[in-house]
Every structure is written in structure tokens, then in C-alpha cells.
Design an enzyme around this catalytic site. Structure first.
Site, PDB file in Angstrom:
ATOM      1  N   SER A  22      -5.409   8.961   6.659  1.00 25.11           N
ATOM      2  CA  SER A  22      -4.007   8.885   6.249  1.00 25.11           C
ATOM      3  C   SER A  22      -3.389   7.553   6.645  1.00 25.11           C
ATOM      4  CB  SER A  22      -3.209  10.040   6.868  1.00 25.11           C
ATOM      5  OG  SER A  22      -3.389  10.075   8.271  1.00 25.11           O
ATOM      6  N   ASN A 108      -1.106  16.898  16.854  1.00 27.46           N
ATOM      7  CA  ASN A 108      -0.226  17.816  16.122  1.00 27.46           C
ATOM      8  C   ASN A 108       1.232  17.717  16.565  1.00 27.46           C
ATOM      9  OD1 ASN A 108      -2.623  18.535  15.007  1.00 27.46           O
ATOM     10  ND2 ASN A 108      -2.728  20.595  15.909  1.00 27.46           N
ATOM     11  N   THR A 153      34.874  17.754 -22.303  1.00 32.07           N
ATOM     12  CA  THR A 153      34.065  18.941 -22.035  1.00 32.07           C
ATOM     13  C   THR A 153      33.141  19.053 -23.241  1.00 32.07           C
ATOM     14  OG1 THR A 153      35.563  20.475 -23.142  1.00 32.07           O
ATOM     15  CG2 THR A 153      35.937  20.140 -20.787  1.00 32.07           C
ATOM     16  N   SER A 275      15.947  -6.840 -25.343  1.00 28.10           N
ATOM     17  CA  SER A 275      14.798  -6.292 -26.059  1.00 28.10           C
ATOM     18  C   SER A 275      13.866  -7.433 -26.442  1.00 28.10           C
ATOM     19  CB  SER A 275      15.293  -5.572 -27.318  1.00 28.10           C
ATOM     20  OG  SER A 275      14.259  -5.508 -28.284  1.00 28.10           O
ATOM     21  N   LYS A 281      20.100  -6.926 -28.722  1.00 25.49           N
ATOM     22  CA  LYS A 281      20.255  -5.791 -27.795  1.00 25.49           C
ATOM     23  C   LYS A 281      20.667  -6.176 -26.384  1.00 25.49           C
ATOM     24  CE  LYS A 281      18.661  -2.059 -28.215  1.00 25.49           C
ATOM     25  NZ  LYS A 281      18.855  -0.698 -28.517  1.00 25.49           N
ATOM     26  N   TYR A 315      -0.729  24.586  12.952  1.00 23.14           N
ATOM     27  CA  TYR A 315      -0.963  23.350  12.205  1.00 23.14           C
ATOM     28  C   TYR A 315      -2.119  23.505  11.225  1.00 23.14           C
ATOM     29  CZ  TYR A 315      -2.159  18.591  10.942  1.00 23.14           C
ATOM     30  OH  TYR A 315      -2.443  17.461  10.215  1.00 23.14           O
ATOM     31  N   GLN A 320      -0.435  16.985   6.349  1.00 21.40           N
ATOM     32  CA  GLN A 320      -0.531  15.533   6.148  1.00 21.40           C
ATOM     33  C   GLN A 320       0.092  15.138   4.798  1.00 21.40           C
ATOM     34  OE1 GLN A 320      -4.000  13.318   7.665  1.00 21.40           O
ATOM     35  NE2 GLN A 320      -4.521  12.910   5.527  1.00 21.40           N
ATOM     36  N   LYS A 323       3.798  13.347   3.906  1.00 16.80           N
ATOM     37  CA  LYS A 323       4.219  11.948   4.095  1.00 16.80           C
ATOM     38  C   LYS A 323       4.470  11.180   2.819  1.00 16.80           C
ATOM     39  CE  LYS A 323       2.177  12.164   8.502  1.00 16.80           C
ATOM     40  NZ  LYS A 323       1.862  13.592   8.189  1.00 16.80           N
TER      41      LYS A 323
END
Ligand code: ARG
Length: 457
Positions: A22, A108, A153, A275, A281, A315, A320, A323
Site C-alpha cells: 500500500s 492495526n 421552479t 472548441s 465557442k 481488523y 486498506q 485510503k
């Protein structure tokens, strides 16, 4: 060499090693990991679990490792995870003394502590960014208290609203987000260190010392829960998801309001794109990207919830997987809030176009019905009379504001001369003086209330 090599005769195969590692992503935890280790070593020394001068040596070397990583002279690589890396580096420097750091500790409780330290800082950063977004909304609101725009609305013009009231609406959403982060910070500021692998430790540690050093409010009360609790990550991802939801709505408005068909706002060149084929654009790529990135943050939230749901106590390596979604979420959140704040500072309001549009679509029809209701016509009847009046206008192809008193009175003899003023855009917006409403005074009060609440964070 692995931290756990002793039990094994053979070496882990290269593919298993790559799959298991990791460090590629948890190296981001280096600061939190070293900070927690310094606190742990200090506590070990104070409790005489290791000699005081060895604790000092460990701490001094950990601090060196930290500054070398920070200056770039030490590269974080070649270990299973950040915890193994820091420990191996320490042992490389001070030998057997370094090997004492892991007394009364497991990876852990170590990783659970690192993540809390890291997430706590991330909450503080999110708070700062949200604050400056709200401050920017307040600035825009302050300068637009006198402006009127269409309120929608179903994306159809509904009633004229105050432009400040519009910006205030988003400030209210982001204030709730700020509050969610603040409450999460309180709830998650609990230290797992000292829980060891799952069951606690037989070493006579003093968890209060580490708690104090690391600035946690409390220590965890159950070691099984403490090493496997990632609620705070799920909550962070949820809070981030709601910020993104609010931001995405604001971006959707931005995309619409800056389109030719609306023309209410303009994005300056510095925050627009073009563009490759259509020379004319000017595209709203930034708000579109923010709207698009909202999906990936939601995805991370769904992912972490699924990861957590079937885990047996305590655990498991599945954890892992907290993350990468977390790091990606905070990066996405920070960049989106940051870029939108910059964009918002620079958006140009086409005040006249907004005012003009606010009067279109028979947007003051409710004011006509309210006028009749105030003069004793039951609201339901007033609604029907006004509906017919609108139909009359559609037939004649003219707006409500251009009707003569005679035309009003064709529909009801309750109408008097003052109806001609009541159907104007300004009277419509100013008339809604209820708390939180569209009058200038109500919008100003709304702004004041936001600024007052913002001071709490
Ligand atoms: N990289 C691991 C994680 O993120 C560190 C904890 C490893 N613990 C273990 N028992 N293998 O969760």
C-alpha cells in the site's frame, strides 16, 4: 525484509508483494505516521517501557526522517507500507534501539491513528475552503441586494427574486456542510492508539500521554472497535458528497445562466475554454467538470460503505481499501471548491438581462391573485380569475404589466388603479417581505444572519 518475516521460511512472491503493498498510496500518511510514532516513543520512555535516552534517540531520528522526506532528500519507497518504511529507516539509522519502537503497538492501531490524524487535518482544510466559498457568496450577495432576477421552479420562470437571496440560498447549504464537518471533527477526535492488534496490550502503557501529545479529545474505549472503525471515513465521504451535490447544483445554474438562451451571467475568459473546431465557442468546462466530478465522489461513498459492510470483527485487510477513495475524495473536493470560489469571484452579472427576464413568463401572476385575495376574494377564486387573465394575455401576446386597468376590470371589478403598480417586477419581489423572502430587506437580513453564523467556524 518484511516486519513479519520471522514466521516464514520462504519469501513472498513478487506478484503477491505488489498486490499486497500500500506504500504507493499510503506514503501520503508519512507525516501522520511519524507524528504518531514520536508520541508513542515518548510515552514508552515516560512509562519506563524503554530507557528514556533510547526514547529520545528514536524521537530525534524520527524527526530527521520526517524533515528529510519533506525536503525531498529521502524518497519513500521499497517497503510494504508507510509503517514498515518508517520503521525500517529508523532501524537502518539506530539499529536495535529502533526495533523497540513497536513495543505495545500493532500496525492495526497505528494505521487507525494515522488515518484519524490525517482526516482531522483534512476536515480543517475543507472547513477553510468552505469558509472562503461562503465569504465569496456573501460578497456577491452584498453587491446584488438591489438586483432582481427570475426565480425558477421546474426550470420555468416562477416569481421574481432578489439576487442576494439567490446567493444566500447557496450559503445556507454550505453552512450546513460546514456544520457537518465540525460535528464530524468532534465525533472522530478519539485516539485508537494503545488498542494494539485487536485486544489491547499487557504492557503498562499510559494512553493519556499519547492522547495529549496528539491532541485527541478522548481515547477509544474498546480495542476491537477502535482498530476496525472507519465510520469517520464514511462520514467524511458523505459530507464531501453533499458539498459536491450543492456545488454541482450551483454549477448547473452557472452553465444555464451563462448560456446564450439565458444570458444572466458571464464567465470571464480566464475561466472559460474554447472548441478545437467551432471558432465561436466559449464553453463552461470548469463548472461542467465540477458537476462531473460529483459522480466520482458519490462513487467513493458507495464504495466505502460496501467495503465496510461484511467485515467480521476486528481488523481485516479490506480496511486498506479506505485510503485511495479517501485521498481521491479530498483532492477532488478541495480542487472543486477552490476553482468554483475563484470562478464565482469573477463571474459578471448582467443585471439588466436578469431584470428583464424576471418580468417574463407572467411571473407576477401570483401577485395579481394575492391582490384579489387581500381584497376579500377567496384565494382559490382569485387564482382562477388570474389564470383567465393570463390566458387573455397569451391571446393578446402581451405581458401582464402592459394591461390597462380596463383590461384588468374585464376580469374582476375588484381591481383598482393600484393593480398597475402591484404587477411590476420590483413590487413583486419587494412585496415578499416574510423572513427569508425576496424583498431587499429580507435578503439583507438573510445575509447578516449568514455572516453571523459563519463566524462560529
Ligand atoms: N496497510 C495496512 C492498512 O492500510 C496497514 C495495516 C496492516 N495490518 C495488518 N494486520 N496487516 O490497513
Amino acid at each position: 525484509m518484511k516486519l513479519w518475516q520471522g514466521r516464514f521460511e520462504g519469501q513472498i512472491s513478487a506478484d503477491a508483494d505488489v498486490f499486497n503493498e500500500s506504500l504507493t498510496f499510503d506514503k501520503q500518511l508519512y507525516h501522520a505516521d511519524i507524528t504518531a510514532s514520536v508520541a508513542h516513543a515518548t510515552m514508552l520512555g515516560k512509562c519506563n517501557l524503554i530507557p528514556a535516552q533510547e526514547a529520545d534517540e528514536i524521537c530525534a531520528n524520527l524527526r530527521n526522517i520526517l524533515s528529510e522526506i519533506e525536503s525531498g532528500s529521502l524518497t519513500v519507497q521499497g517497503a510494504e507500507d508507510i509503517h514498515s518504511f518508517v520503521e525500517a529507516e529508523l532501524v537502518k539509522r539506530i539499529g536495535d534501539t529502533g526495533k523497540k519502537l513497536h513495543t505495545a503497538r500493532s500496525r492495526n492501531d497505528q494505521v487507525a491513528t494515522d488515518m484519524r490524524l490525517y482526516v482531522r487535518e483534512s476536515i480543517d482544510r475543507a472547513t477553510q475552503l468552505l469558509k472562503s466559498l461562503i465569504e465569496t457568496l456573501c460578497l456577491r450577495a452584498k453587491e446584488s441586494c438591489r438586483y432582481i432576477m427570475p426565480g425558477f421552479t421546474h426550470l420555468r420562470k416562477a416569481q421574481p427574486i432578489n439576487c442576494a437571496q439567490y446567493f444566500n440560498a447557496y450559503s445556507e447549504m454550505f453552512l450546513r456542510d460546514l456544520d457537518r464537518f465540525a460535528r464530524l471533527r468532534t465525533r472522530m477526535n478519539v485516539m485508537p492508539l494503545g488498542s494494539a492488534a485487536l485486544a489491547g496490550t499487557s504492557h503498562p502503557i499510559d494512553r493519556e500521554i499519547t492522547r495529549e501529545l496528539l491532541g485527541f479529545e478522548e481515547i477509544s474505549q474498546n480495542s476491537l472497535d477502535a482498530v476496525s472503525d472507519r465510520d469517520f471515513i464514511a462520514e467524511y465521504l458523505f459530507n464531501a458528497s453533499l458539498v459536491m451535490a450543492h456545488l454541482s447544483r450551483l454549477c448547473e445554474d452557472t452553465i444555464l445562466y451563462t448560456a446564450d438562451e439565458f444570458g444572466y451571467w458571464e464567465i470571464p475568459d480566464e475561466y472559460s475554454t474554447g472548441s478545437s473546431i467551432m471558432p465561436q465557442k466559449k464553453n463552461p468546462d470548469l463548472p461542467e467538470l465540477v458537476r462531473g466530478k460529483t459522480g466520482r465522489v458519490y462513487g467513493h461513498l458507495a464504495g466505502i460503505l460496501a467495503t465496510l459492510k461484511g467485515l467480521p470483527l476486528a481488523y481485516n485487510k479490506d480496511l486498506q481499501e479506505d485510503k485511495e477513495p479517501f485521498f481521491d475524495t479530498e483532492r477532488t473536493l478541495f480542487s472543486c471548491v477552490g476553482i468554483y470560489t475563484a470562478l464565482l469571484k469573477n463571474i459578471k452579472l448582467n443585471v439588466n438581462a436578469m431584470y428583464q427576464a424576471a418580468g417574463e413568463g407572467y411571473s407576477t401572476a401570483t401577485d395579481v391573485a394575492d391582490y384579489l385575495a387581500r381584497r376579500g376574494v377567496p384565494f382559490r377564486d382569485a387564482h382562477a380569475i388570474t389564470g383567465k387573465l393570463v390566458r387573455y394575455c397569451i391571446g393578446k401576446k402581451k405581458p401582464l404589466s402592459s394591461l390597462t386597468l380596463r383590461e384588468f376590470r374585464l376580469h374582476s371589478d375588484v381591481f383598482a388603479k393600484d393593480i398597475l403598480e402591484a404587477v411590476t417586477v420590483r413590487a413583486s419581489a419587494e412585496g415578499r417581505n416574510s423572513v427569508g423572502g425576496s424583498s431587499t430587506a429580507a435578503a439583507k437580513n438573510g445575509l447578516k444572519s449568514i455572516q453571523k453564523r459563519l463566524k462560529k467556524y
